[in-house]
Each structure stands twice: as C-alpha cells, then as structure tokens.
Design a protein around this motif. Structure first.
Motif, PDB file in Angstrom:
ATOM      1  N   LYS A  95       0.851  -1.173   0.000  1.00 17.34           N
ATOM      2  CA  LYS A  95       0.000   0.000   0.000  1.00 17.34           C
ATOM      3  C   LYS A  95       0.892   1.228   0.000  1.00 17.34           C
ATOM      4  CE  LYS A  95      -2.730   3.261   2.230  1.00 17.34           C
ATOM      5  NZ  LYS A  95      -2.304   4.494   2.929  1.00 17.34           N
ATOM      6  N   VAL A  96       0.660   2.144  -0.960  1.00 17.03           N
ATOM      7  CA  VAL A  96       1.551   3.283  -1.145  1.00 17.03           C
ATOM      8  C   VAL A  96       0.731   4.571  -1.177  1.00 17.03           C
ATOM      9  CG1 VAL A  96       3.389   4.284  -2.538  1.00 17.03           C
ATOM     10  CG2 VAL A  96       3.019   1.810  -2.563  1.00 17.03           C
ATOM     11  N   ALA A  97       1.046   5.476  -0.258  1.00 11.46           N
ATOM     12  CA  ALA A  97       0.441   6.808  -0.252  1.00 11.46           C
ATOM     13  C   ALA A  97       1.555   7.840  -0.180  1.00 11.46           C
ATOM     14  CB  ALA A  97      -0.517   6.967   0.932  1.00 11.46           C
ATOM     15  N   ALA A  98       1.290   9.023  -0.743  1.00 13.21           N
ATOM     16  CA  ALA A  98       2.287  10.092  -0.735  1.00 13.21           C
ATOM     17  C   ALA A  98       1.595  11.413  -1.016  1.00 13.21           C
ATOM     18  CB  ALA A  98       3.376   9.825  -1.771  1.00 13.21           C
ATOM     19  N   ARG A  99       2.375  12.502  -0.879  1.00 12.40           N
ATOM     20  CA  ARG A  99       1.837  13.828  -1.189  1.00 12.40           C
ATOM     21  C   ARG A  99       2.038  14.198  -2.651  1.00 12.40           C
ATOM     22  NH1 ARG A  99       4.511  14.546   3.670  1.00 12.40           N
ATOM     23  NH2 ARG A  99       6.336  15.399   2.583  1.00 12.40           N
ATOM     24  N   SER A 100       3.203  13.843  -3.208  1.00  9.88           N
ATOM     25  CA  SER A 100       3.542  14.267  -4.565  1.00  9.88           C
ATOM     26  C   SER A 100       3.512  13.108  -5.562  1.00  9.88           C
ATOM     27  CB  SER A 100       4.927  14.929  -4.567  1.00  9.88           C
ATOM     28  OG  SER A 100       5.347  15.243  -5.867  1.00  9.88           O
ATOM     29  N   VAL A 101       4.316  12.068  -5.311  1.00 11.40           N
ATOM     30  CA  VAL A 101       4.386  10.898  -6.192  1.00 11.40           C
ATOM     31  C   VAL A 101       4.429   9.650  -5.321  1.00 11.40           C
ATOM     32  CG1 VAL A 101       5.655   9.717  -8.020  1.00 11.40           C
ATOM     33  CG2 VAL A 101       5.697  12.210  -7.916  1.00 11.40           C
ATOM     34  N   CYS A 102       3.570   8.692  -5.621  1.00 13.61           N
ATOM     35  CA  CYS A 102       3.588   7.444  -4.843  1.00 13.61           C
ATOM     36  C   CYS A 102       4.771   6.567  -5.248  1.00 13.61           C
ATOM     37  CB  CYS A 102       2.269   6.701  -5.034  1.00 13.61           C
ATOM     38  SG  CYS A 102       0.836   7.519  -4.299  1.00 13.61           S
ATOM     39  N   LEU A 103       4.857   6.206  -6.513  1.00 13.99           N
ATOM     40  CA  LEU A 103       5.947   5.363  -7.001  1.00 13.99           C
ATOM     41  C   LEU A 103       6.534   5.992  -8.254  1.00 13.99           C
ATOM     42  CD1 LEU A 103       7.699   2.836  -7.125  1.00 13.99           C
ATOM     43  CD2 LEU A 103       5.771   1.609  -8.165  1.00 13.99           C
ATOM     44  N   ASP A 104       7.811   6.344  -8.174  1.00 13.47           N
ATOM     45  CA  ASP A 104       8.517   6.977  -9.285  1.00 13.47           C
ATOM     46  C   ASP A 104       9.552   5.986  -9.814  1.00 13.47           C
ATOM     47  OD1 ASP A 104       9.196   8.894 -11.089  1.00 13.47           O
ATOM     48  OD2 ASP A 104      10.130  10.271  -9.674  1.00 13.47           O
ATOM     49  N   LEU A 105       9.219   5.327 -10.928  1.00 20.02           N
ATOM     50  CA  LEU A 105      10.119   4.368 -11.550  1.00 20.02           C
ATOM     51  C   LEU A 105      10.927   5.092 -12.620  1.00 20.02           C
ATOM     52  CD1 LEU A 105       7.880   1.181 -11.952  1.00 20.02           C
ATOM     53  CD2 LEU A 105       9.772   1.509 -10.367  1.00 20.02           C
ATOM     54  N   HIS A 132      -5.051  15.798   2.146  1.00 19.66           N
ATOM     55  CA  HIS A 132      -4.950  17.109   1.502  1.00 19.66           C
ATOM     56  C   HIS A 132      -3.969  17.104   0.335  1.00 19.66           C
ATOM     57  CE1 HIS A 132      -7.099  18.269   5.102  1.00 19.66           C
ATOM     58  NE2 HIS A 132      -6.055  17.954   5.855  1.00 19.66           N
ATOM     59  N   SER A 133      -3.887  15.994  -0.396  1.00 16.50           N
ATOM     60  CA  SER A 133      -2.970  15.921  -1.536  1.00 16.50           C
ATOM     61  C   SER A 133      -3.608  15.122  -2.660  1.00 16.50           C
ATOM     62  CB  SER A 133      -1.648  15.263  -1.131  1.00 16.50           C
ATOM     63  OG  SER A 133      -1.859  13.917  -0.753  1.00 16.50           O
ATOM     64  N   THR A 134      -3.100  15.340  -3.873  1.00 17.05           N
ATOM     65  CA  THR A 134      -3.519  14.574  -5.046  1.00 17.05           C
ATOM     66  C   THR A 134      -2.262  14.133  -5.780  1.00 17.05           C
ATOM     67  OG1 THR A 134      -5.501  15.961  -5.218  1.00 17.05           O
ATOM     68  CG2 THR A 134      -4.970  14.556  -7.107  1.00 17.05           C
ATOM     69  N   PRO A 135      -1.647  13.048  -5.341  1.00 16.00           N
ATOM     70  CA  PRO A 135      -0.350  12.667  -5.912  1.00 16.00           C
ATOM     71  C   PRO A 135      -0.473  11.997  -7.278  1.00 16.00           C
ATOM     72  CG  PRO A 135      -1.050  11.031  -4.344  1.00 16.00           C
ATOM     73  CD  PRO A 135      -2.084  12.130  -4.286  1.00 16.00           C
ATOM     74  N   ILE A 136       0.642  11.979  -8.014  1.00 21.65           N
ATOM     75  CA  ILE A 136       0.775  11.091  -9.156  1.00 21.65           C
ATOM     76  C   ILE A 136       0.957   9.685  -8.581  1.00 21.65           C
ATOM     77  CG2 ILE A 136       2.215  10.467 -11.140  1.00 21.65           C
ATOM     78  CD1 ILE A 136       3.040  13.435 -11.269  1.00 21.65           C
ATOM     79  N   GLU A 137       0.092   8.781  -8.944  1.00 21.09           N
ATOM     80  CA  GLU A 137       0.137   7.460  -8.313  1.00 21.09           C
ATOM     81  C   GLU A 137       1.302   6.617  -8.825  1.00 21.09           C
ATOM     82  OE1 GLU A 137      -4.493   6.756  -7.124  1.00 21.09           O
ATOM     83  OE2 GLU A 137      -3.919   6.346  -9.193  1.00 21.09           O
ATOM     84  N   LEU A 138       1.508   6.631 -10.125  1.00 20.79           N
ATOM     85  CA  LEU A 138       2.590   5.837 -10.713  1.00 20.79           C
ATOM     86  C   LEU A 138       3.186   6.616 -11.871  1.00 20.79           C
ATOM     87  CD1 LEU A 138       4.215   3.220 -11.046  1.00 20.79           C
ATOM     88  CD2 LEU A 138       2.314   2.296 -12.396  1.00 20.79           C
ATOM     89  N   ARG A 139       4.494   6.885 -11.769  1.00 21.58           N
ATOM     90  CA  ARG A 139       5.188   7.601 -12.844  1.00 21.58           C
ATOM     91  C   ARG A 139       6.318   6.714 -13.355  1.00 21.58           C
ATOM     92  NH1 ARG A 139       6.886  13.572 -11.454  1.00 21.58           N
ATOM     93  NH2 ARG A 139       8.446  12.559 -10.124  1.00 21.58           N
ATOM     94  N   ILE A 140       6.297   6.435 -14.665  1.00 24.01           N
ATOM     95  CA  ILE A 140       7.266   5.529 -15.264  1.00 24.01           C
ATOM     96  C   ILE A 140       8.022   6.253 -16.367  1.00 24.01           C
ATOM     97  CG2 ILE A 140       7.617   3.329 -16.443  1.00 24.01           C
ATOM     98  CD1 ILE A 140       4.952   2.382 -15.296  1.00 24.01           C
ATOM     99  N   ASP A 141       9.338   6.259 -16.267  1.00 22.59           N
ATOM    100  CA  ASP A 141      10.184   6.804 -17.320  1.00 22.59           C
ATOM    101  C   ASP A 141      10.340   5.729 -18.388  1.00 22.59           C
ATOM    102  OD1 ASP A 141      12.363   7.591 -18.947  1.00 22.59           O
ATOM    103  OD2 ASP A 141      13.176   8.834 -17.342  1.00 22.59           O
TER     104      ASP A 141
END
Length: 444
Positions: free
Chosen positions: A290-300, A318-327
């Motif tokens: 389970k992954v929560a964050a303010r800015s990005v949850c998982l940055d691959l 009080h945040s709306t993070p990017i849930e999964l960011r993949i390069d």
C-alpha cells in the motif's frame, strides 16, 4: 534452582548464543568487577555501570566486554546507559537488555557509536539506542556476515521542527559487502537516513521506519545495493520537512524486493533509479503493498525488470499525488498485475510504456508477440472471442478453427490490388456480394 541446575542453564545459554535473561542476583554472585560464573553471561552492573542516564558508563561497559576465548554474552538490565563510544566486539557476541524502551544506550557524542568490522554473527536484542549528535551514526557494519538485530529501537533526533539540523544523522549503515544481516521487530526512527546500504542480501522483517528524512537509501551506483523488506511500515507525519522519501535507490544496484509493505507520509514514497545513465536496480518487485504520498507514490525512473502485483495507491491527506510515474527510457519493459487506484478503477493505460505487460481488473495490455502464437480451445469453447462494450458477442474463432461473425455488417474485409477495401456481405438466401468501403482503411 540448585547450583548444578543454574550452572547447566548458563552453559546452555552460552552454547546457543541466545539472549537468556538470568536473574540479576545470579549474575551479581560473582562479585563486582568479575564475570558471571563460567564467564557465560556478564551483567554490566557487575562491572560498575550505573544506568541512570547521567553517569558515564563507557569504561564499565568496555570492561564487561573484555572476554577470553568464549563468545561474549552481555546483559544490560533496564536503565539508560550513557556512553561516548562502544567497545569493539568479538565474533558471536550477544548484547541484550530488558526491552527496546526499557534498556537504552544513550550517546551524545557526534560519532559512529557501534562499529562492527569483519565480524560475524554478532547479535543485539531487546534494547534501544538513542543518538543526539547532529552527524552521528548509530550502527555501522563493514564486511560483516550473519549479524542480527532483534527487537531493537534505534532512534535519532530528526524532527520537522529542527530540520535540517539532524539531516545527516544515520541509523544503520551496511557497507563493504556486508551480507546476511537481519533486522527483526525493529524500529528505526527520526534520522536523516534511517538505513543506508551499498550491499546485497540483507533483510528487514516486521519492522518500522518512522519520521526519517530518507527511510532507506540504496546507494553506491556499483550494481551492489539491494534489500528484501517483508511486513514493514514506513510512516511519517504530514509536515513536508519531516520525510522527503521513504525508499530511494539512487543509481545502479542489485535486487530490491518488497512484500507486504506500507508507505504513508512522504513527498515521494519510492524513487527508484536515476536518469542520465546512472541506472537503477537489476530487479525491483512490489507485492501486496500500500503506497500513499503527497507528490508521487511510485517513481520508476530506471529499472531493468520492475514487477508490481496487488499494489494499492492512495493520497496522503490534503494531496492529489501522481500514483505511478514511469520513465519509458529507463523502464521500457515491466509487469503490472492488479494495481488499484484510489482515483479510478485501474491505473490509466497511458501510464505504462508500450513494452509493459499489464493485467487490470477489467483489461489487459500485452506487448507485441514475436513468433508463433498458439491458442488451444477446451471442449466447445471459443478459441478467441471479440465482444462489444456491453458484452454482446461480435466475432470469434470457433473450437473447430472456423471464423465466425455474429454481426451482419461485420463480414470479412478484403483489399484489392489498387488499394480499395471491400466487405463480404451474405444475403438471406446465402448469396455472397461485396460492399465498397473506399480506399481508407476501415476502423469498424
């Protein structure tokens, strides 16, 4: 218990290297400044340690650690033992107390407190370590093997209110090819860096990282750093000054495996790999997390073989993070199974590069297949079937191998030599005719 029985119990504790707590009176029977009978368990109080948090117990603990041929078993009864340094330990030493919040080792010196070099099977259990030096390190292991920390609390001074004063404090450092180190039921809290590793094959189980600026750092950029974490919590408050990243792999490294791990209370929960040629893990896996964050949850950012299964993504308050960011350049291929989004039913398909294999709760995306693709029917079931969004059948490959269309306007489309498209149409009498579709490739 008889004298013979007591002696047998002490001999058993020494043979097993176990943290068997003997009554203080039994250890004290040898008299001040002497080891317990047989030298099996040494009580630091017998060597002059006070444990009141005020007296300097450095010399007393050093005296208690001077051993002969047999492995050291050192007992620290409940109390706060103020020290400026920790003595060198022998192989197979066991250091234990009465509990992580009952027995505390306090160091106010800006130093590396416990430094193990070229040691094996050293064990710490049921005690706490507390540092106040702005650049201090609690525990450092170099070329050590099969050491363990069981029910140990390692605490620094980093808080949001004092950031960045203690941002350089480190809880645990694993380096020099240290391997087989295990942390079980441990708490690593309030450091600039909770755990720093440049080694492989070390393990964290049933433990908690709280309010660290960086929870775990995999570093070195030499393809070595790796870690296995199972049933672990990474938590922090919601102040941006407290926690930046829970898990950060900052370059080329080895295998990272996370199973049943919880993340919340950071800006970026996990940052994996570095762009610009620095690289990342050879393998990275998350299962049942389970992954929560303010800015990005998982940055691959860069990873050779990412594998994600049954991972839930959530926002911190009080945040709306990017849930999964993949390069796509650093992670062109990977596998994702049942990723659950708090914002939608599934992670959007556009998040994944084309080379990823993605199986969601209602969809699947499989990269192009090279070679022969074989599908075999079971009984009279269709080999393949195409359905409309409402579930109505449109076409299929029957179990006999025959192609079947369930729509009158969905017959075979053929292309003539001059680039025109035609659809085969069958009349109620069975006569075949063609319907022109023009020279633009039809989409329906």
């Amino acid at each position: 218990m008889t004298g013979e029985g007591m002696q047998r119990r002490r001999m058993l504790a020494g043979a097993l290297g176990a943290a068997v707590t003997l009554p203080v009176a039994a250890c004290a029977a040898a008299g001040p400044g002497a080891a317990a009978p047989g030298g099996t368990v040494r009580n630091v109080r017998d060597f002059g340690a006070i444990g009141d948090g005020t007296a300097d117990d450095t010399a007393a603990i050093a005296a208690a650690c001077r051993t002969g041929d047999e492995p050291l078993v050192l007992y620290l009864p409940a109390g706060t033992y103020r020290v400026t340094r920790w003595p060198e330990l022998s192989d197979f030493a066991t250091i234990y107390g009465d509990g992580g919040d009952a027995t505390t080792i306090l160091c106010e010196t800006d130093t590396t407190l416990i430094s193990l070099r070229h040691r094996q099977r050293v064990r710490f259990a049921r005690l706490g370590i507390y540092l106040t030096g702005p650049s201090a390190t609690a525990v450092s292991l170099f070329q050590c093997f099969r050491c363990s920390f069981d029910s140990v609390v390692i605490r620094g001074n980093h808080l949001s209110d004092n950031f960045p004063r203690y941002a350089a404090q480190r809880g645990v450092v694993l380096e020099g090819n240290t391997g087989g180190t295990a942390f079980l039921n441990c708490d690593i809290n309030n450091f600039g860096f909770g755990l720093v590793t440049s080694c492989i094959q070390n393990y964290v189980t049933s433990s908690k990282f709280t309010n660290n600026r960086i929870g775990v750092l995999g570093t070195g950029n030499d393809h070595n750093a790796g870690l296995a974490l199972t049933n672990v919590e990474f938590v922090s408050d919601n102040d941006p000054r407290t926690t930046d990243k829970h898990l950060w792999v900052d370059g080329a490294s080895n295998d990272w495996w996370l199973t049943n791990v919880w993340f919340e209370g950071s800006d970026i929960a996990l940052s994996i790999g570095q762009a610009g040629g620095a690289g990342g893990p050879s393998q990275f896996g998350m299962v049942n997390c389970k992954v929560a964050a303010r800015s990005v949850c998982l940055d691959l950012i860069h990873c050779r073989q990412p594998y994600l299964a049954n991972v839930r993504f959530d926002p911190d308050p009080h945040s709306t993070p990017i849930e999964l960011r993949i390069d796509a350049a650093g992670c062109p291929e990977g596998t994702a199974i049942n990723l659950i989004s708090s914002a939608a039913a599934d992670i959007a398909a556009g998040v994944f590069p084309p080379g990823w294999q993605v199986i969601g709760r209602g969809s699947a995306n499989v990269p192009a297949v090279q070679g022969t693709l074989i599908a075999q029917a079971t009984g009279d079931a269709d080999v393949f079937r195409a359905q409309a969004p409402d579930g109505a059948p449109m076409s299929a490959i029957l179990s006999s191998g025959a192609w079947f269309s369930d729509r009158a306007d969905g017959g075979v489309v053929l292309k003539d030599p001059e680039g025109g498209y035609w659809r085969l149409v069958v009349s109620p009498s069975g006569a075949l005719t063609t319907a022109p579709l023009g020279k633009q490739r039809p989409t329906r």
